[in-house]
Design a protein around this motif. Sequence first.
Motif, mmCIF file in Angstrom:
data_model
loop_
_atom_site.group_PDB
_atom_site.id
_atom_site.type_symbol
_atom_site.label_atom_id
_atom_site.label_comp_id
_atom_site.label_asym_id
_atom_site.label_seq_id
_atom_site.Cartn_x
_atom_site.Cartn_y
_atom_site.Cartn_z
ATOM 1 N N ALA B 243 64.551 47.255 1.468
ATOM 2 C CA ALA B 243 65.500 47.955 2.295
ATOM 3 C C ALA B 243 66.893 47.869 1.742
ATOM 4 O O ALA B 243 67.370 46.790 1.287
ATOM 5 C CB ALA B 243 65.298 47.294 3.625
ATOM 6 N N LEU B 244 67.536 48.815 1.950
ATOM 7 C CA LEU B 244 68.967 48.863 1.581
ATOM 8 C C LEU B 244 69.833 49.204 2.963
ATOM 9 O O LEU B 244 69.435 50.167 3.891
ATOM 10 C CB LEU B 244 69.178 50.168 0.714
ATOM 11 C CG LEU B 244 68.821 49.934 -0.765
ATOM 12 C CD1 LEU B 244 68.655 51.308 -1.430
ATOM 13 C CD2 LEU B 244 69.634 49.058 -1.485
ATOM 14 N N VAL B 245 70.846 48.502 3.235
ATOM 15 C CA VAL B 245 71.800 48.825 4.028
ATOM 16 C C VAL B 245 73.177 49.133 3.650
ATOM 17 O O VAL B 245 73.677 48.473 2.728
ATOM 18 C CB VAL B 245 72.173 47.518 5.045
ATOM 19 C CG1 VAL B 245 73.123 47.836 6.250
ATOM 20 C CG2 VAL B 245 70.754 47.287 5.728
ATOM 21 N N VAL B 286 66.970 53.282 2.381
ATOM 22 C CA VAL B 286 68.071 52.968 3.331
ATOM 23 C C VAL B 286 67.833 52.979 4.723
ATOM 24 O O VAL B 286 66.983 53.869 5.073
ATOM 25 C CB VAL B 286 69.331 53.875 2.966
ATOM 26 C CG1 VAL B 286 70.627 53.498 4.009
ATOM 27 C CG2 VAL B 286 69.793 53.817 1.406
ATOM 28 N N ILE B 287 67.758 51.715 5.315
ATOM 29 C CA ILE B 287 67.495 51.644 6.947
ATOM 30 C C ILE B 287 68.597 51.454 7.774
ATOM 31 O O ILE B 287 68.045 51.531 9.055
ATOM 32 C CB ILE B 287 66.632 50.457 6.930
ATOM 33 C CG1 ILE B 287 67.505 49.271 6.727
ATOM 34 C CG2 ILE B 287 65.172 50.498 6.143
ATOM 35 C CD1 ILE B 287 67.014 47.999 7.247
ATOM 36 N N GLY B 288 69.712 51.763 7.209
ATOM 37 C CA GLY B 288 70.673 51.780 8.353
ATOM 38 C C GLY B 288 72.258 51.722 7.562
ATOM 39 O O GLY B 288 72.504 51.428 6.315
ATOM 40 N N THR B 317 76.023 51.214 13.162
ATOM 41 C CA THR B 317 76.557 50.253 13.865
ATOM 42 C C THR B 317 77.871 49.726 12.963
ATOM 43 O O THR B 317 78.050 49.764 11.803
ATOM 44 C CB THR B 317 75.726 49.174 14.278
ATOM 45 O OG1 THR B 317 76.411 48.389 15.183
ATOM 46 C CG2 THR B 317 75.161 48.213 12.983
ATOM 47 N N ASP B 318 78.826 48.877 14.064
ATOM 48 C CA ASP B 318 79.870 48.295 13.476
ATOM 49 C C ASP B 318 79.262 46.898 13.789
ATOM 50 O O ASP B 318 79.425 46.272 14.933
ATOM 51 C CB ASP B 318 81.263 48.396 14.230
ATOM 52 C CG ASP B 318 82.140 47.634 13.368
ATOM 53 O OD1 ASP B 318 81.972 46.507 13.195
ATOM 54 O OD2 ASP B 318 83.406 47.842 13.354
#
Lengths: 334, 334
Positions: B243-245, B286-288, B317-318
């Motif tokens: 997973a990548l953020v 990419v998950i978020g 999100t922040d």
Amino acid sequence: MHIPQPYLLFLGDVTDPLSAKTAKGILQWRPQLCTGQLRLSKETVSLGIPDLSLTEAKELGAKTLVVGTANAGGFIPQTWLATLQKAIELGFNIASGMHQRLISFPALTKAANAHGNQLYDVRHYDLPLKVGTGKPRKGKRLLTVGTDCSVGKMYTSLALEKEMNRQGIHSQFCATGQTGILVSGTGISVDAVVADFISGAAEAISPDFTDHDWDVIEGQGSLLNPSFAGVSLGLLHGSQPDALVLCHEIGRAHIRHLPHMEVPSIRVTLEANQIAARLTNPKATVIGICLNTSSIGEKDALVLCQQWEQQYRLPVTDPVRFGVSTIVDKLHSI
Amino acid sequence: MHIPQPYLLFLGDVTDPLSAKTAKGILQWRPQLCTGQLRLSKETVSLGIPDLSLTEAKELGAKTLVVGTANAGGFIPQTWLATLQKAIELGFNIASGMHQRLISFPALTKAANAHGNQLYDVRHYDLPLKVGTGKPRKGKRLLTVGTDCSVGKMYTSLALEKEMNRQGIHSQFCATGQTGILVSGTGISVDAVVADFISGAAEAISPDFTDHDWDVIEGQGSLLNPSFAGVSLGLLHGSQPDALVLCHEIGRAHIRHLPHMEVPSIRVTLEANQIAARLTNPKATVIGICLNTSSIGEKDALVLCQQWEQQYRLPVTDPVRFGVSTIVDKLHSI
């Protein structure tokens, strides 16, 4: 760093021709810089150039003794030290592409200091570097890239430099690996710098220039090789190449040393490099493909090159068998 | 390397709150590891935790004095040396994220040797590493990536670790930069390793594991930052993330320190990272997206996150304002 030339090529006592690859490369690309060879025994590999003693080479003007061999661990054998020390005492600088550093031998460092000579460990890099900026620089640049390590990027770069100069395009080879540095007498082993400075090293290797036409920068590794892709990407960004030449070995079964990794396709490699290069040079374009076709016959190789020219709409050649003039022809229009 | 904990946070005589960023980060993410702070003057920045003398901290069990400050040149001021030396004599280890090494001060090295304590220069890395292989490893991995440096990758990684553990997903933060290493007590500054070993360092930071659910690996730089992309690519390949953020700062005018370089788009950054990551993990996704929205009001930030969620079909999100639970929710299905 500028290694004083000409050289005396030191072959130690190596008997495996492959171990003399570095010396052979220097001789092939810069024969005018090689006064002769120094071998420690009759059984040592010969490059077919005159055997010279240290004194004879000195009289012929040799300024640097180049350790032109490689071995598995990259170690400098104890049995060579007496010769290296004597060379220093006679006024030679020493240059080596081995992992083990010349400067790790206190006797050599002491002798070099005493006689005012230099020890060049070209596989290492300890001088300060700046972080890369990606700012456009003057001059045109060509970088060789590849589907993997050891697919002929140095050979291709030197062949391109030679052919460009033959065609009246004034070009300079820029070395990024140990053999290339020994060939040209200058350069930086980009894989040996601290990671933060890879692109900065590439920028230092090929700074602003207006006194010639092209810098031909020796590529390293591959964007698709999971061991070394970071080096390749930093080098690509720092080189900000106008032209890319893609190198590939026909018949390679898998990524070097990694049986679980497939060699990437030409199309994927081409696109990955072109996209990444455009971050620092929006005009970057792959202008040709150089193949190592040594695993197939020459006739088949010629047919393959012709087929691939149709397929990729680019000049495709084996630099060893067919030269690189078709690729250099493309440079006149850039 | 495992830096003995708990810590005493040393703030020297710095008066600029930004200079105490490292100490603040440690306190924010590992308050239980901080016995107190040591300040050399009343004017020194305070973290709002107890001021302790070396002796008091020692009595509370502190094992390492952490130099928790930063300055422009990364130098350790001469005026701090007496305190550092006294700490060593009292049995403290010293850890520092400064460029200038603790071990470059002979007096400190001598004292540490004499008292059997360690000096940890976490910005540097001198131990042997192996070249990366890209071989699949056991365990799941999340890596933070970014449109640039300093967009919140460490903060996001630590916020994800905390929220994952809160939701019962057993996760471990893996540090790749100096503040992260001081927070976790272990890790490797990947930008400080020799270029050939970037992906190898990432593989060493997050080896095979079966005793927890996820490693959350702190990203560095950006594939689209021409100064440091080599580090980012090696870290991406070596991390082999499932997973990548993606992290991004709203309102950043240009790539940090490079006014001539545009910040890349989310779409371009997302694709570049996903494509490159799939070399070593075909499932990488990419998950978020985590935004630093501090340049706009909270209401606007919320609207922006909602708009981007529609646009990119990902949780956005922040982490500071809205937390990271929407992203962690996605992990249950991986």
